[in-house]
Design a protein around this motif. Structure first.
Motif, PDB file in Angstrom:
ATOM      1  N   PRO A 158       0.817  -1.227   0.000  1.00  0.00           N
ATOM      2  CA  PRO A 158       0.000   0.000   0.000  1.00  0.00           C
ATOM      3  C   PRO A 158       0.847   1.272   0.000  1.00  0.00           C
ATOM      4  O   PRO A 158       0.454   2.314  -0.496  1.00  0.00           O
ATOM      5  CB  PRO A 158      -0.831  -0.112   1.276  1.00  0.00           C
ATOM      6  N   ARG A 159       2.058   1.147   0.530  1.00  0.00           N
ATOM      7  CA  ARG A 159       2.943   2.328   0.589  1.00  0.00           C
ATOM      8  C   ARG A 159       3.433   2.695  -0.814  1.00  0.00           C
ATOM      9  O   ARG A 159       3.647   3.864  -1.120  1.00  0.00           O
ATOM     10  CB  ARG A 159       4.125   2.021   1.512  1.00  0.00           C
ATOM     11  N   ALA A 160       3.597   1.658  -1.665  1.00  0.00           N
ATOM     12  CA  ALA A 160       4.087   1.922  -3.033  1.00  0.00           C
ATOM     13  C   ALA A 160       3.038   2.717  -3.806  1.00  0.00           C
ATOM     14  O   ALA A 160       3.363   3.638  -4.553  1.00  0.00           O
ATOM     15  CB  ALA A 160       4.406   0.605  -3.737  1.00  0.00           C
ATOM     16  N   LYS A 161       1.766   2.383  -3.574  1.00  0.00           N
ATOM     17  CA  LYS A 161       0.676   3.103  -4.254  1.00  0.00           C
ATOM     18  C   LYS A 161       0.706   4.570  -3.851  1.00  0.00           C
ATOM     19  O   LYS A 161       0.669   5.471  -4.675  1.00  0.00           O
ATOM     20  CB  LYS A 161      -0.688   2.526  -3.817  1.00  0.00           C
ATOM     21  N   LEU A 162       0.827   4.814  -2.531  1.00  0.00           N
ATOM     22  CA  LEU A 162       0.825   6.186  -2.018  1.00  0.00           C
ATOM     23  C   LEU A 162       2.073   6.928  -2.487  1.00  0.00           C
ATOM     24  O   LEU A 162       2.040   8.115  -2.789  1.00  0.00           O
ATOM     25  CB  LEU A 162       0.735   6.168  -0.494  1.00  0.00           C
ATOM     26  N   MET A 163       3.180   6.207  -2.579  1.00  0.00           N
ATOM     27  CA  MET A 163       4.432   6.830  -3.016  1.00  0.00           C
ATOM     28  C   MET A 163       4.328   7.209  -4.489  1.00  0.00           C
ATOM     29  O   MET A 163       4.797   8.260  -4.916  1.00  0.00           O
ATOM     30  CB  MET A 163       5.589   5.862  -2.807  1.00  0.00           C
ATOM     31  N   GLN A 164       3.631   6.378  -5.260  1.00  0.00           N
ATOM     32  CA  GLN A 164       3.470   6.672  -6.693  1.00  0.00           C
ATOM     33  C   GLN A 164       2.626   7.944  -6.855  1.00  0.00           C
ATOM     34  O   GLN A 164       2.943   8.829  -7.654  1.00  0.00           O
ATOM     35  CB  GLN A 164       2.785   5.485  -7.395  1.00  0.00           C
ATOM     36  N   GLU A 165       1.584   8.043  -6.019  1.00  0.00           N
ATOM     37  CA  GLU A 165       0.749   9.263  -6.074  1.00  0.00           C
ATOM     38  C   GLU A 165       1.580  10.494  -5.691  1.00  0.00           C
ATOM     39  O   GLU A 165       1.514  11.542  -6.325  1.00  0.00           O
ATOM     40  CB  GLU A 165      -0.426   9.139  -5.082  1.00  0.00           C
ATOM     41  N   THR A 166       2.419  10.334  -4.667  1.00  0.00           N
ATOM     42  CA  THR A 166       3.267  11.463  -4.235  1.00  0.00           C
ATOM     43  C   THR A 166       4.222  11.850  -5.349  1.00  0.00           C
ATOM     44  O   THR A 166       4.476  13.028  -5.605  1.00  0.00           O
ATOM     45  CB  THR A 166       4.052  11.060  -2.976  1.00  0.00           C
ATOM     46  N   CYS A 167       4.733  10.828  -6.058  1.00  0.00           N
ATOM     47  CA  CYS A 167       5.607  11.079  -7.210  1.00  0.00           C
ATOM     48  C   CYS A 167       4.895  11.983  -8.210  1.00  0.00           C
ATOM     49  O   CYS A 167       5.417  13.011  -8.626  1.00  0.00           O
ATOM     50  CB  CYS A 167       5.890   9.753  -7.929  1.00  0.00           C
ATOM     51  N   LYS A 168       3.660  11.604  -8.559  1.00  0.00           N
ATOM     52  CA  LYS A 168       2.912  12.365  -9.559  1.00  0.00           C
ATOM     53  C   LYS A 168       2.715  13.811  -9.104  1.00  0.00           C
ATOM     54  O   LYS A 168       2.947  14.763  -9.859  1.00  0.00           O
ATOM     55  CB  LYS A 168       1.546  11.698  -9.804  1.00  0.00           C
ATOM     56  N   GLU A 169       2.332  13.977  -7.814  1.00  0.00           N
ATOM     57  CA  GLU A 169       2.096  15.338  -7.289  1.00  0.00           C
ATOM     58  C   GLU A 169       3.374  16.189  -7.361  1.00  0.00           C
ATOM     59  O   GLU A 169       3.361  17.311  -7.867  1.00  0.00           O
ATOM     60  CB  GLU A 169       1.667  15.264  -5.809  1.00  0.00           C
ATOM     61  N   VAL A 170       4.481  15.616  -6.879  1.00  0.00           N
ATOM     62  CA  VAL A 170       5.726  16.404  -6.810  1.00  0.00           C
ATOM     63  C   VAL A 170       6.245  16.705  -8.207  1.00  0.00           C
ATOM     64  O   VAL A 170       6.616  17.837  -8.520  1.00  0.00           O
ATOM     65  CB  VAL A 170       6.789  15.645  -5.984  1.00  0.00           C
ATOM     66  N   LEU A 171       6.214  15.697  -9.086  1.00  0.00           N
ATOM     67  CA  LEU A 171       6.721  15.905 -10.454  1.00  0.00           C
ATOM     68  C   LEU A 171       5.872  16.956 -11.170  1.00  0.00           C
ATOM     69  O   LEU A 171       6.396  17.839 -11.850  1.00  0.00           O
ATOM     70  CB  LEU A 171       6.744  14.584 -11.225  1.00  0.00           C
ATOM     71  N   ALA A 172       4.543  16.905 -10.948  1.00  0.00           N
ATOM     72  CA  ALA A 172       3.665  17.905 -11.588  1.00  0.00           C
ATOM     73  C   ALA A 172       3.991  19.293 -11.052  1.00  0.00           C
ATOM     74  O   ALA A 172       4.165  20.254 -11.799  1.00  0.00           O
ATOM     75  CB  ALA A 172       2.207  17.556 -11.304  1.00  0.00           C
ATOM     76  N   GLU A 173       4.155  19.395  -9.747  1.00  0.00           N
ATOM     77  CA  GLU A 173       4.447  20.690  -9.110  1.00  0.00           C
ATOM     78  C   GLU A 173       5.767  21.263  -9.615  1.00  0.00           C
ATOM     79  O   GLU A 173       5.924  22.470  -9.792  1.00  0.00           O
ATOM     80  CB  GLU A 173       4.504  20.491  -7.589  1.00  0.00           C
TER      81      GLU A 173
END
Ligand code: SDX
Length: 436
Positions: free
Chosen positions: A321-336
């Protein structure tokens, strides 16, 4: 734990008398067979190198359901903690069993802030290292060295000492990790700031310089805070088991946590985030997504010794479950940061897609773990690759110390002393040199 209404009976085909063993059940997860009297009753040990079927302790802190891909800290799902709380609230939860209310959060945050500085002498330890020393080599030394400064909180049998050493370790790890980084880049250390959040303070100590004001980016602050929460604890993993076994001798908490840092460094454990980023960069250099098929063939060839780093897990046989959340965080940070087209993130997503459709991975239930995406988001934040595992150690310190304090607080605990199946030479006489 409570006695289950069934018992285990062990019988032997050679006619040795069978033995009955109690079965205990917890609040969640598998029951356990209590084998503590097995050796006394049968003269036999159980055999479980790697602890595939062994519960080494009872704990109320973290629960993992590997089949469901579920992770609970004190009963709260990681998905809710990572989005609805911050890291210090999670620290309070792991240490004391409950999330703080507003007043409690303010008090706990202030307490941690008041312990973020390290003794000025600590900087002289750093000077002994080469500037290109691996940050985990530096951290293993620095964390152990803390026991040289805090004689007033090294008696783990004293609950007050356990409490203050927990706060000191949680508070000082970001300062030490940032010092390890500044030392390797030859920049002056930045002192902690009490007006910043835990994650904001870490970013400040990492990236600020005395030459100008540094503004903490709220997006990066939130991402770092979430990375800390996702890594905070994980049941009886290798480094937590190391901390428990080390602490069971009665050594001081700083030495026990230093042992956890050393164990986490390994590429099969916390070192996988660094190894995974290096693996992605190697594939990128070879040609990127077009070379993924060739790389996967190497991974599936047992003789290559090549593993898909950031994939697989002893407990999770479903998506971490942490990998899923980390992937979402990746998307947010990369977009920002305007890095939506980050080639390594695209490569990681391509690798994941191919692996999740490949029989080799599907048959072995290999999914991305916490280390698969964490490196990409840390790299986007500007954290250098060799520092990734030190950041993992920073975040895991609360889990280590909560588990250590839980063990020491259990009046039943004993020093850990496993036995073995001896396969070496039977007794023999020493021959004089002339006859050897
Ligand atoms: C962490 O324990 C924890 O909770 C740890 C952790 C935490 O928060 O504390 O979650 C953090 O350490 C995550 C794991 C990070 N490590 C990696 O990503 C390194 C790559 N993963 C592997 O080394 C492995 O998956 C382990 C070490 C994580 C788990 O190893 P196990 O449980 O001993 O499983 P195994 O090695 O017996 O693998 C079973 C099969 C084997 O193939 P066969 O012999 O059955 O044919 O799966 C294969 C393995 O070769 N396999 C892999 C693989 N992982 C397992 N093949 C290719 N790539 C991989 N990554």
């Amino acid at each position: 734990m409570k006695l289950a209404d069934n018992k285990a009976t062990l019988s032997f085909s050679n006619g040795s008398p069978s033995v009955e063993m109690p079965v205990y059940q917890g609040s969640l997860g598998p029951d356990v067979i209590d084998i503590r009297k097995l050796y006394a009753q049968t003269g036999k040990f159980t055999y479980d190198p790697g602890f595939l079927s062994t519960a080494a302790c009872q704990s109320a802190i973290t629960y993992i359901d590997g089949d469901k891909g579920e992770l609970l800290y004190r009963g709260y799902p990681i998905e809710e903690l990572a989005t609805g709380c911050d890291f210090l609230e999670t620290c309070h939860l792991l240490l004391y069993g409950e999330l703080p209310n507003a007043e409690g959060k303010k008090k706990f945050s202030r307490l941690v802030s008041m312990h973020t500085m390290v003794n000025e002498q600590m900087q002289f330890f750093l000077r002994g290292f080469r500037r290109d020393a691996h940050p985990m080599a530096i951290m293993t030394g620095l964390v152990g060295a803390l026991s040289a400064f805090y004689h007033d909180s090294t008696d783990i049998n004293n609950p007050q000492h356990r409490d203050i050493s927990a706060i000191r370790l949680i508070a000082k790890m970001p300062t030490l990790v940032a010092m390890a980084y500044k030392y390797t880049v030859g920049q002056p250390y930045m002192y902690p700031r009490n007006d910043l959040s835990y994650a904001g303070n870490f970013l400040h100590m990492m990236f600020a310089t005395p030459c100008e004001d540094y503004k903490v980016s709220p997006v990066l602050e939130r991402a770092v805070d979430r990375i800390f929460t996702l890594h905070a604890d994980h049941e009886q993993n290798a480094s937590t088991s190391t901390v428990r076994l080390c602490g069971s001798s009665g050594t001081n908490p700083f030495a026990a946590i230093a042992a956890g840092v050393a164990c986490l460094w390994g590429p099969a454990h916390g070192g996988a985030n660094e190894a995974c980023l290096n693996m992605l960069e190697d594939i990128q250099k070879m040609g990127g997504v077009s070379k993924v098929g060739e790389f996967m063939e190497k991974v599936k060839d047992k003789n290559s010794g090549v593993k898909l780093m950031g994939f697989g897990h002893r407990v999770y046989k479903n998506y971490d479950p942490r990998a899923k959340l980390m992937q979402e965080t990746c998307k947010e940070v990369l977009a920002e940061l305007g890095l939506e087209n980050d080639p390594l993130f695209k490569l990681a997503m391509a690798l994941e897609k191919i692996a999740l459709e490949d029989e080799y991975f599907v048959s072995r239930k290999l999914y991305p773990n916490v280390d698969f995406y964490s490196g990409i988001v840390q790299r986007a934040i500007g954290i250098p690759v060799p520092l990734f595992t030190a950041v993992f150690a920073l975040a895991r310190t609360v889990g280590w110390i909560a588990q250590l304090n839980e063990m020491i607080g259990d009046p039943e605990y004993k020093i850990g002393r496993p036995r073995q199946l001896f396969t070496g030479s039977v007794r023999r006489e020493v021959q004089p040199l002339a006859k050897r």
